[in-house]
Design a protein around this motif. Sequence first.
Motif, short mmCIF file in Angstrom:
data_model
loop_
_atom_site.label_atom_id
_atom_site.label_comp_id
_atom_site.label_asym_id
_atom_site.label_seq_id
_atom_site.Cartn_x
_atom_site.Cartn_y
_atom_site.Cartn_z
N LEU A 266 0.83 -1.20 0.00
CA LEU A 266 0.00 0.00 0.00
C LEU A 266 0.87 1.26 0.00
O LEU A 266 1.97 1.27 0.55
N SER A 269 -1.41 6.45 1.93
CA SER A 269 -2.83 6.70 2.12
C SER A 269 -3.70 5.63 1.45
O SER A 269 -4.90 5.82 1.27
N TYR A 271 -5.50 1.79 0.61
CA TYR A 271 -6.28 0.78 1.32
C TYR A 271 -6.64 -0.35 0.35
O TYR A 271 -6.62 -0.17 -0.87
N GLU A 309 -6.08 -0.49 5.82
CA GLU A 309 -5.80 0.91 5.48
C GLU A 309 -4.44 1.30 6.01
O GLU A 309 -4.10 1.04 7.17
#
Length: 427
Positions: A266, A269, A271, A309
Amino acid sequence: MAENKGINALPMKAKIALLLLCPLLIIVLCSGVIILYAGSLVEEDAYTPPAEQVQYLSIAPESTEERIPAANALLTAAQKSGETQITASTSVDLFGFTSDLTEAQQNLLVFSAGSIESGISALAESTSIDYGETADLLVPLASDAVELTQDTEKHEFRYTATTANPFAETDSTLFAKAEEAFATAMTIDAKEITLSDSKTELVVDPVSDRLQNVIYTRTYHMDYTVTFIGDLAALGTKTLTFDCALISNYTVQWAGIWIEKDQITLDKSGYEALSVAVHKSDDENAQYTLTFTSSDESIATVDEKGIVEAVALSDKPVTVTATLEYLGKTYTDTCQVLVIVKPESIKMNSKAQTLKIGETATLSATVEPEKASIKNMIWYSPDESVATVDENGVVTAVGEGKVQIIAVSEIGSYMAGCNITVEGGGE
């Protein structure tokens, strides 16, 4: 002109009936056989499991004396543990047709075999047990010899044994049902059904040492003398000879939870929703609890729906764990999460080079952007008879020809290439 006594002499209604009924006849008459599918197997000594699995592989029993109790222990564990769902399906295979029908009629029977096989399979009763239940669906293995082979493509153990027919009564009932289905189209003047082969096969995952499938195969040789009636009366009395294999496949599904990906990457920011398979009963009233946890929520969090996330960049992976509480047991699986600045491309320092046999050259490639967290790459030569390349990008010319040396980023799999031309060496 001579009178046509073949299928073309029949009225259209009779032709249609023959097309529909003959396939069913063969399927019904053949429904008592289960064929054991042996698959593509090799001898034990030739089996090479994946390197990452070697340490987890179960030790295969070497002798028949050891294999029989080992196989039966697998059968017992599968149907008595309450952790499995077992479903059975039966299919039919018809082959070796001979008869005194005309060539056109014979071709019609062979052409219709697919629908006949489906028709007979539909007559076979299916059975199953759900998670949490126990039953005696699987027949213990009893044989003088048990062969153990290993499938190199699927990485499976297969126990195979010639056994007594454990479904003789079921087969007889199935044949009777099949014959009844054709009572309006023909009468059976004589029949002889002989069991020619009966086998049992166990398919086992060598890593978990768990049973995956049990396949019971019975093959019958069928000889029928029938007299067609009604719309097919013009066909008269005929003999039908064929072999019928009935394949009963018991599929074993173990309760548990599996995350599709072992690792996800990831941005800071970013997810991603985990793709999770939960093996449990389809019963709406089945009681279970599914939870997700993160080993470091300051880097990545996961909610109750499995959505991961990113929170902060890190050079260390975070472990996300999915936990299933079901049937009084706890099942888990994990996924490693990297929160990094992802690579966006890779560039090679040289687009083309020419070398002589025996010469070397060092290539370099750059992962961009500069701030990418992980810049590791893998070097690859698709034709090592022309040139090889090591993990540091050092190319060695081997033989005349052309090849493109490729660098692949470890994260994102971005690629860049350098065209290498190898010429003959000097005098």
